[in-house]
Write a protein that holds these residues in place. Structure first.
Motif, mmCIF file in Angstrom:
data_model
loop_
_atom_site.group_PDB
_atom_site.id
_atom_site.type_symbol
_atom_site.label_atom_id
_atom_site.label_comp_id
_atom_site.label_asym_id
_atom_site.label_seq_id
_atom_site.Cartn_x
_atom_site.Cartn_y
_atom_site.Cartn_z
ATOM 1 N N GLY A 146 11.406 28.345 17.741
ATOM 2 C CA GLY A 146 10.573 27.591 18.941
ATOM 3 C C GLY A 146 10.762 26.065 18.866
ATOM 4 O O GLY A 146 9.919 25.474 19.469
ATOM 5 N N ASP A 147 11.874 25.486 18.110
ATOM 6 C CA ASP A 147 11.838 24.173 18.065
ATOM 7 C C ASP A 147 12.731 23.500 19.049
ATOM 8 O O ASP A 147 13.001 22.258 19.086
ATOM 9 C CB ASP A 147 12.510 23.642 16.545
ATOM 10 N N GLY A 148 13.368 24.168 20.133
ATOM 11 C CA GLY A 148 14.136 23.655 21.056
ATOM 12 C C GLY A 148 15.648 23.933 20.859
ATOM 13 O O GLY A 148 16.366 23.764 21.776
ATOM 14 N N SER A 149 16.050 24.176 19.384
ATOM 15 C CA SER A 149 17.387 24.286 18.989
ATOM 16 C C SER A 149 17.882 25.732 18.906
ATOM 17 O O SER A 149 17.111 26.580 18.601
ATOM 18 C CB SER A 149 17.712 23.403 17.770
ATOM 19 N N ILE A 150 18.977 25.974 19.046
ATOM 20 C CA ILE A 150 19.713 27.339 18.781
ATOM 21 C C ILE A 150 20.167 27.630 17.491
ATOM 22 O O ILE A 150 20.668 26.802 16.859
ATOM 23 C CB ILE A 150 20.705 27.571 19.973
ATOM 24 N N GLU A 151 19.690 28.754 16.860
ATOM 25 C CA GLU A 151 20.005 29.026 15.433
ATOM 26 C C GLU A 151 20.839 30.169 15.540
ATOM 27 O O GLU A 151 20.776 31.170 16.604
ATOM 28 C CB GLU A 151 18.949 29.265 14.594
ATOM 29 N N ALA A 152 21.510 30.691 14.729
ATOM 30 C CA ALA A 152 22.292 31.925 14.383
ATOM 31 C C ALA A 152 22.010 32.344 13.037
ATOM 32 O O ALA A 152 21.917 31.586 12.209
ATOM 33 C CB ALA A 152 23.876 31.715 14.641
ATOM 34 N N ILE A 153 21.919 33.906 12.862
ATOM 35 C CA ILE A 153 21.792 34.321 11.733
ATOM 36 C C ILE A 153 22.636 35.360 11.129
ATOM 37 O O ILE A 153 22.944 36.217 12.089
ATOM 38 C CB ILE A 153 20.298 35.031 11.738
ATOM 39 N N SER A 154 23.165 35.158 10.182
ATOM 40 C CA SER A 154 24.165 36.161 9.469
ATOM 41 C C SER A 154 23.866 36.650 7.917
ATOM 42 O O SER A 154 23.382 35.566 7.231
ATOM 43 C CB SER A 154 25.636 35.684 9.448
ATOM 44 N N PRO A 155 23.844 37.834 7.580
ATOM 45 C CA PRO A 155 23.313 38.266 6.304
ATOM 46 C C PRO A 155 24.728 37.875 5.265
ATOM 47 O O PRO A 155 25.892 38.250 5.486
ATOM 48 C CB PRO A 155 23.102 39.700 6.444
ATOM 49 N N ASP A 156 24.276 37.611 3.922
ATOM 50 C CA ASP A 156 25.106 37.760 2.991
ATOM 51 C C ASP A 156 25.545 39.109 2.711
ATOM 52 O O ASP A 156 24.599 40.082 2.884
ATOM 53 C CB ASP A 156 24.557 37.110 1.760
ATOM 54 N N PRO A 157 26.788 39.399 2.264
ATOM 55 C CA PRO A 157 27.376 40.889 2.023
ATOM 56 C C PRO A 157 26.410 41.575 0.725
ATOM 57 O O PRO A 157 26.009 40.566 -0.027
ATOM 58 C CB PRO A 157 28.599 40.725 1.820
ATOM 59 N N VAL A 158 25.607 42.798 0.989
ATOM 60 C CA VAL A 158 25.116 43.320 -0.074
ATOM 61 C C VAL A 158 25.619 44.662 -0.557
ATOM 62 O O VAL A 158 26.063 45.402 0.369
ATOM 63 C CB VAL A 158 23.502 43.340 0.024
ATOM 64 N N SER A 159 25.611 44.984 -1.880
ATOM 65 C CA SER A 159 26.092 46.323 -1.937
ATOM 66 C C SER A 159 25.127 47.172 -2.783
ATOM 67 O O SER A 159 25.662 48.256 -3.375
ATOM 68 C CB SER A 159 27.260 46.155 -2.732
ATOM 69 N N ASP A 160 24.069 46.804 -3.027
ATOM 70 C CA ASP A 160 23.066 47.428 -3.782
ATOM 71 C C ASP A 160 21.576 47.598 -2.888
ATOM 72 O O ASP A 160 21.439 46.671 -2.072
ATOM 73 C CB ASP A 160 22.934 46.958 -5.400
ATOM 74 N N VAL A 161 20.758 47.887 -3.706
ATOM 75 C CA VAL A 161 19.211 48.191 -3.010
ATOM 76 C C VAL A 161 18.555 46.900 -3.579
ATOM 77 O O VAL A 161 17.859 46.846 -4.247
ATOM 78 C CB VAL A 161 18.615 49.268 -3.319
ATOM 79 N N SER A 162 18.714 45.757 -2.775
ATOM 80 C CA SER A 162 18.015 44.504 -3.346
ATOM 81 C C SER A 162 17.909 43.744 -1.978
ATOM 82 O O SER A 162 18.345 43.836 -0.935
ATOM 83 C CB SER A 162 18.986 43.675 -4.290
#
Length: 202
Positions: free
Chosen positions: A102-118
């Motif tokens: 809500g700060d007026g700027s556009i953000e994008a989100i991407s996950p780091d790859p994960v290969s276990d239950v964490s």
């Protein structure tokens, strides 16, 4: 133990739900139309596949103007915060584009790859008007029963593990007996992370 192995399969398969088939080189995918600069014109933000190998694919974060012309693209990278794609050890796709806090700027989100239950660490990028810049890499862990905050430590028994359409997040919770449950919630961004506005029924 069987439950853990089943859920590990879910982790590896979950991000692929947004991109069922691996993209082809040159293909753009997970594209969002959004007004980046507040001028009333809709730009497009998405991923463009640049290389496909047996071990997976590599992509670049891309921005197009309202006329469809490419105006910015992230640097090519196979590791680090600018590495997008899918591999044997996980997927870094584009899960959320918008004014998250809500700060007026556009953000994008991407996950780091994960290969276990964490816990999953997410990369957050912010549009400056000319380019996306990496803002942080952090996990989303509970601050209370209905709020998750950014943390540099990817640890704990509960975390937001993925984002879906319509501001829905997938919350993972490990039990004392080793089992893991998945819940979905509608989320609203805050300055510190996300708060749950409604828990969704399975």
């Amino acid at each position: 133990m069987r439950t853990c192995f089943m859920l590990l399969g879910l982790i590896l398969a979950w991000p692929a739900c947004a991109q069922e088939d691996p993209p082809k080189a040159g293909q753009s995918y997970q594209v969002t139309r959004i007004d980046l600069n507040g001028d009333g014109k809709l730009e497009k933000v998405g991923l463009t596949c640049v290389e496909v190998k047996e071990s997976g694919w590599y992509s670049r974060l891309t921005v197009w103007n309202a006329a469809g012309q490419k105006i910015w693209q992230s640097m090519p990278a196979k590791v680090g915060v600018w590495a997008f794609g899918g591999w044997d050890w996980g997927i870094s796709d584009l899960q959320w584009v918008g004014d998250i806090d809500g700060d007026g700027s556009i953000e994008a989100i991407s996950p780091d790859p994960v290969s276990d239950v964490s816990p999953v660490s997410f990369r957050v990028y912010r549009w400056s008007g000319k380019a996306f810049h990496h803002l942080r890499t952090a996990a989303l862990v509970p601050l209370s029963s209905n709020e998750f905050g950014w943390s540099p430590k990817a640890e704990g028994k509960s975390w937001i593990g993925a984002f879906k359409k319509d501001s829905v997040g997938v919350v993972w919770e490990t039990k004392s007996d080793g089992e893991v449950s998945l819940k979905e919630a509608r989320l609203q961004g805050t300055l510190n992370g996300f708060k749950v506005t409604r828990w969704l029924k399975p």
